[in-house]
Design an enzyme around this catalytic site. Structure first.
Site, PDB file in Angstrom:
ATOM      1  N   HIS A 127       0.706  -1.090  -0.025  1.00  0.00           N
ATOM      2  CA  HIS A 127      -0.019  -0.024  -0.199  1.00  0.00           C
ATOM      3  C   HIS A 127       0.740   1.368  -0.135  1.00  0.00           C
ATOM      4  O   HIS A 127       0.162   2.267  -0.310  1.00  0.00           O
ATOM      5  CB  HIS A 127      -1.076   0.036   1.157  1.00  0.00           C
ATOM      6  N   HIS A 128       2.026   1.254   0.199  1.00  0.00           N
ATOM      7  CA  HIS A 128       3.087   2.441  -0.033  1.00  0.00           C
ATOM      8  C   HIS A 128       3.340   2.628  -1.426  1.00  0.00           C
ATOM      9  O   HIS A 128       3.904   3.436  -1.809  1.00  0.00           O
ATOM     10  CB  HIS A 128       4.144   2.309   0.941  1.00  0.00           C
ATOM     11  N   ALA A 129       3.380   1.485  -2.148  1.00  0.00           N
ATOM     12  CA  ALA A 129       3.701   1.864  -3.633  1.00  0.00           C
ATOM     13  C   ALA A 129       2.708   2.546  -4.462  1.00  0.00           C
ATOM     14  O   ALA A 129       1.639   2.421  -4.477  1.00  0.00           O
ATOM     15  CB  ALA A 129       3.855   0.445  -4.303  1.00  0.00           C
TER      16      ALA A 129
END
Length: 307
Positions: A127-129
């Site tokens: 979810h940080h990409a």
């Protein structure tokens, strides 16, 4: 029909460093707890297939995806920093392809009626990409890829992503911010890495910053605004970015949630899915680094999905 847990042994081969918190034992401990709880007798297991380049670019810039492919180490013991937080080694790219592929396969399972809900026990997380960036241990955004795939493959009009990781899902927000077909609800400790999520957002993005030290009862009140918004949005498929690092035992965060809080969140999300999405839920593992707490929380999560 029962819940399906989908993953791949390939996801355990990615190992940034023996001392790194995002390590293979996360999946091993979850599997051990599933066995110890007796869940292995009542759930179905499936092996993911790797995502293709074309699947990845549903959510990512093709040039970025090609950069990751070109940067991937090929030699044993070779390691490179793909960004300030994320290390790639010889098995990383393959693990990331299977992690992203699990989300796509999970969508097929629920949309074709083969499983009412699916939990993707995969790593690296996603979810940080962002659209054109890796970040925070994440190579590709597994949940955003799955959501975009669902919209395209099954001609859906509305899907929702609920992210209860201790960190803001900044990469997911970056990918979906201009797509009102995707409602994104994210709770996260703030101020805290990645120090985003407190600005103005379009109507389909609902961020809930949470103070360090917040316990479950207060947390539940904070995220209460999600449920009406989700009911009004009426998603046809519900995704969960299931990060368990807001647990009180997890040293990577400073929130005070426990297993009962994760069960509560899962029940509320399942109510939305039952009311609007024929009960269809795809859950994707994100964070969670205190191994015992992670495994117990995942089991609590799966038990509610099973019910």
């Amino acid at each position: 029909m029962t819940i399906t847990i989908i993953g791949s042994p390939k996801c355990t081969l990615h190992n940034m460093d023996p001392e790194h918190p995002e390590h293979p034992m996360r999946l091993h401990k979850i599997n051990d707890q599933i066995i110890a709880s007796g869940l292995e007798l009542v759930v179905r297991f499936a092996d993911a297939k790797p995502a293709s380049f074309d699947t990845l670019i549903l959510a990512h810039d093709p040039k970025f995806v090609q950069h990751v492919f070109d940067s991937a180490p090929r030699e044993k013991d070779e390691r490179i920093w793909i960004d300030d937080d994320t290390i790639m080694m010889e098995h990383t790219l393959n693990a990331a392809l299977y992690a992203a592929g699990a989300g796509r396969d999970a969508v097929d399972l629920v949309m074709q009626g083969d499983a009412p809900s699916v939990f993707c026990a995969v790593r690296p997380p996603g979810h940080h990409a962002g659209y054109a960036s890796s970040s925070g241990f994440c190579l590709f955004n597994n949940i955003a890829i799955a959501a975009k795939y669902a919209l395209k493959k099954y001609n859906l009009s509305r899907v929702a992503i609920v992210d209860f990781d201790v960190h803001h899902g900044n990469g997911t927000e970056d990918i979906v911010k201009d797509d009102p077909r995707i409602m994104f609800c994210s709770s996260f400790q703030h101020p805290f890495y990645p120090f985003t999520g407190d600005g103005e957002t379009p109507k389909h993005i609902i961020n809930v910053p949470i103070d360090a030290g917040t316990q479950g009862s207060v947390y539940r009140e904070k995220v209460d605004l999600w449920w009406q918004a989700l009911d009004e949005f009426a998603p046809e498929l519900v995704f969960i970015s299931a990060g368990f690092d807001a647990h009180a035992e997890d040293d990577l965060g400073h929130l005070r949630l426990v297993e009962d809080d994760y069960a509560y969140l899962t029940r509320k999300i399942c109510e939305v899915a039952k009311n609007h999405a024929q009960g269809r839920v795809v859950s994707m593992l994100e964070g969670g680094y205190a191994l015992s707490a992670l495994a117990r929380s995942v089991v609590a999560h799966i038990k509610v999905l099973l019910d």
